[in-house]
Motif scaffolding. Structure first.
Motif, PDB file in Angstrom:
ATOM      1  N   TYR A  21      77.422  17.021  24.241  1.00  0.00           N
ATOM      2  CA  TYR A  21      76.151  16.469  24.713  1.00  0.00           C
ATOM      3  C   TYR A  21      74.976  17.248  24.115  1.00  0.00           C
ATOM      4  O   TYR A  21      74.037  16.666  23.573  1.00  0.00           O
ATOM      5  CB  TYR A  21      76.115  16.497  26.240  1.00  0.00           C
ATOM      6  CG  TYR A  21      74.779  16.140  26.831  1.00  0.00           C
ATOM      7  CD1 TYR A  21      74.304  14.827  26.778  1.00  0.00           C
ATOM      8  CD2 TYR A  21      73.979  17.100  27.431  1.00  0.00           C
ATOM      9  CE1 TYR A  21      73.071  14.483  27.314  1.00  0.00           C
ATOM     10  CE2 TYR A  21      72.750  16.764  27.974  1.00  0.00           C
ATOM     11  CZ  TYR A  21      72.297  15.465  27.911  1.00  0.00           C
ATOM     12  OH  TYR A  21      71.072  15.140  28.438  1.00  0.00           O
ATOM     13  N   TYR A  22      75.034  18.576  24.216  1.00  0.00           N
ATOM     14  CA  TYR A  22      73.962  19.405  23.648  1.00  0.00           C
ATOM     15  C   TYR A  22      73.861  19.224  22.135  1.00  0.00           C
ATOM     16  O   TYR A  22      72.763  19.188  21.580  1.00  0.00           O
ATOM     17  CB  TYR A  22      74.167  20.873  23.993  1.00  0.00           C
ATOM     18  CG  TYR A  22      73.758  21.264  25.397  1.00  0.00           C
ATOM     19  CD1 TYR A  22      72.765  20.585  26.098  1.00  0.00           C
ATOM     20  CD2 TYR A  22      74.351  22.343  26.027  1.00  0.00           C
ATOM     21  CE1 TYR A  22      72.391  20.960  27.375  1.00  0.00           C
ATOM     22  CE2 TYR A  22      73.979  22.735  27.310  1.00  0.00           C
ATOM     23  CZ  TYR A  22      72.993  22.035  27.974  1.00  0.00           C
ATOM     24  OH  TYR A  22      72.623  22.417  29.234  1.00  0.00           O
ATOM     25  N   ARG A 101      61.646  26.450  22.951  1.00  0.00           N
ATOM     26  CA  ARG A 101      61.082  25.676  24.053  1.00  0.00           C
ATOM     27  C   ARG A 101      61.833  24.347  24.221  1.00  0.00           C
ATOM     28  O   ARG A 101      62.119  23.927  25.340  1.00  0.00           O
ATOM     29  CB  ARG A 101      59.590  25.426  23.834  1.00  0.00           C
ATOM     30  CG  ARG A 101      58.710  26.617  24.173  1.00  0.00           C
ATOM     31  CD  ARG A 101      57.234  26.272  24.190  1.00  0.00           C
ATOM     32  NE  ARG A 101      56.524  26.441  22.942  1.00  0.00           N
ATOM     33  CZ  ARG A 101      56.284  27.593  22.329  1.00  0.00           C
ATOM     34  NH1 ARG A 101      56.735  28.708  22.827  1.00  0.00           N
ATOM     35  NH2 ARG A 101      55.606  27.647  21.205  1.00  0.00           N
ATOM     36  N   VAL A 102      62.136  23.714  23.106  1.00  0.00           N
ATOM     37  CA  VAL A 102      62.886  22.455  23.153  1.00  0.00           C
ATOM     38  C   VAL A 102      64.268  22.698  23.760  1.00  0.00           C
ATOM     39  O   VAL A 102      64.694  21.974  24.664  1.00  0.00           O
ATOM     40  CB  VAL A 102      63.014  21.838  21.740  1.00  0.00           C
ATOM     41  CG1 VAL A 102      63.991  20.676  21.733  1.00  0.00           C
ATOM     42  CG2 VAL A 102      61.652  21.396  21.219  1.00  0.00           C
ATOM     43  N   LEU A 108      67.250  22.968  30.980  1.00  0.00           N
ATOM     44  CA  LEU A 108      66.697  22.832  32.327  1.00  0.00           C
ATOM     45  C   LEU A 108      66.829  21.401  32.849  1.00  0.00           C
ATOM     46  O   LEU A 108      67.162  21.190  34.018  1.00  0.00           O
ATOM     47  CB  LEU A 108      65.240  23.282  32.364  1.00  0.00           C
ATOM     48  CG  LEU A 108      65.006  24.782  32.164  1.00  0.00           C
ATOM     49  CD1 LEU A 108      63.513  25.091  32.121  1.00  0.00           C
ATOM     50  CD2 LEU A 108      65.693  25.602  33.243  1.00  0.00           C
ATOM     51  N   GLU A 109      66.595  20.419  31.990  1.00  0.00           N
ATOM     52  CA  GLU A 109      66.731  19.017  32.402  1.00  0.00           C
ATOM     53  C   GLU A 109      68.171  18.692  32.795  1.00  0.00           C
ATOM     54  O   GLU A 109      68.413  18.030  33.809  1.00  0.00           O
ATOM     55  CB  GLU A 109      66.285  18.082  31.276  1.00  0.00           C
ATOM     56  CG  GLU A 109      64.791  17.993  31.114  1.00  0.00           C
ATOM     57  CD  GLU A 109      64.389  17.145  29.912  1.00  0.00           C
ATOM     58  OE1 GLU A 109      65.175  16.256  29.507  1.00  0.00           O
ATOM     59  OE2 GLU A 109      63.285  17.376  29.379  1.00  0.00           O
ATOM     60  N   LEU A 114      72.077  17.885  37.346  1.00  0.00           N
ATOM     61  CA  LEU A 114      73.278  18.238  38.112  1.00  0.00           C
ATOM     62  C   LEU A 114      72.932  18.640  39.533  1.00  0.00           C
ATOM     63  O   LEU A 114      73.636  18.262  40.479  1.00  0.00           O
ATOM     64  CB  LEU A 114      74.046  19.363  37.409  1.00  0.00           C
ATOM     65  CG  LEU A 114      74.744  18.980  36.110  1.00  0.00           C
ATOM     66  CD1 LEU A 114      75.409  20.203  35.490  1.00  0.00           C
ATOM     67  CD2 LEU A 114      75.765  17.874  36.331  1.00  0.00           C
ATOM     68  N   TYR A 115      71.841  19.413  39.703  1.00  0.00           N
ATOM     69  CA  TYR A 115      71.420  19.798  41.052  1.00  0.00           C
ATOM     70  C   TYR A 115      71.100  18.562  41.898  1.00  0.00           C
ATOM     71  O   TYR A 115      71.371  18.530  43.090  1.00  0.00           O
ATOM     72  CB  TYR A 115      70.201  20.724  41.006  1.00  0.00           C
ATOM     73  CG  TYR A 115      70.546  22.178  40.804  1.00  0.00           C
ATOM     74  CD1 TYR A 115      71.063  22.947  41.848  1.00  0.00           C
ATOM     75  CD2 TYR A 115      70.352  22.786  39.580  1.00  0.00           C
ATOM     76  CE1 TYR A 115      71.373  24.277  41.675  1.00  0.00           C
ATOM     77  CE2 TYR A 115      70.665  24.129  39.392  1.00  0.00           C
ATOM     78  CZ  TYR A 115      71.179  24.867  40.438  1.00  0.00           C
ATOM     79  OH  TYR A 115      71.498  26.175  40.262  1.00  0.00           O
TER      80      TYR A 115
END
Length: 145
Positions: A21-22, A101-102, A108-109, A114-115
């Protein structure tokens, strides 16, 4: 036991999918998952290149090749340590800071999603179990030195 009952099967399977995915997202920025991970691991005051490999689980030859490619793309620069000239420190360039930053935003997204997907109790249990597995693995590694 079948594979669905093995902890390591699920950990490896999920890690492989996260990595894919990454990599899909990183390719949109002409980067890779490992590049993003390196960018996130470099500290402001520089990071010794020798400490990046163990942090990331990369072999020295793969890390050297990856750092060379990142340097060629202008994302990082390597400088000799002011005190110990034998030590090479890796720094982010301005382009590297932007790429970092990207990478940070993507991580983080994903984690925020998931959270939001799981109840807090399940998230807490996941981290508790992960910490216990980590501690157990540390014990096994110490025993087998």
């Amino acid at each position: 036991m079948n594979k669905e009952q093995l902890f390591d099967f699920h950990v490896r399977n999920n890690w492989f999918k996260i990595s894919r995915y990454y990599n899909q997202l990183a390719s949109k920025y002409n980067m890779s998952f490992s590049w993003g991970y390196i960018l996130l691991s470099i500290e402001k005051d520089g990071t010794p290149s020798t400490s990046l490999g163990p942090r990331m689980g990369m072999e020295p030859t793969s890390l050297s090749r990856t750092l060379k490619n990142m340097e060629d793309k202008g994302l990082i620069e390597r400088k000799s340590d002011a005190i110990d000239k034998r030590k090479s420190l890796v720094f982010l360039t301005e382009e590297g800071l932007e790429a970092r930053r990207v990478a940070r935003d993507v991580v983080l997204e994903f984690n925020q999603a998931l959270y939001e997907k799981f109840p807090k109790t399940k998230v807490k249990a996941f981290f508790e179990i992960s910490e216990k597995i980590d501690a157990y693995l540390n014990e096994l590694l110490e025993e087998n030195k």
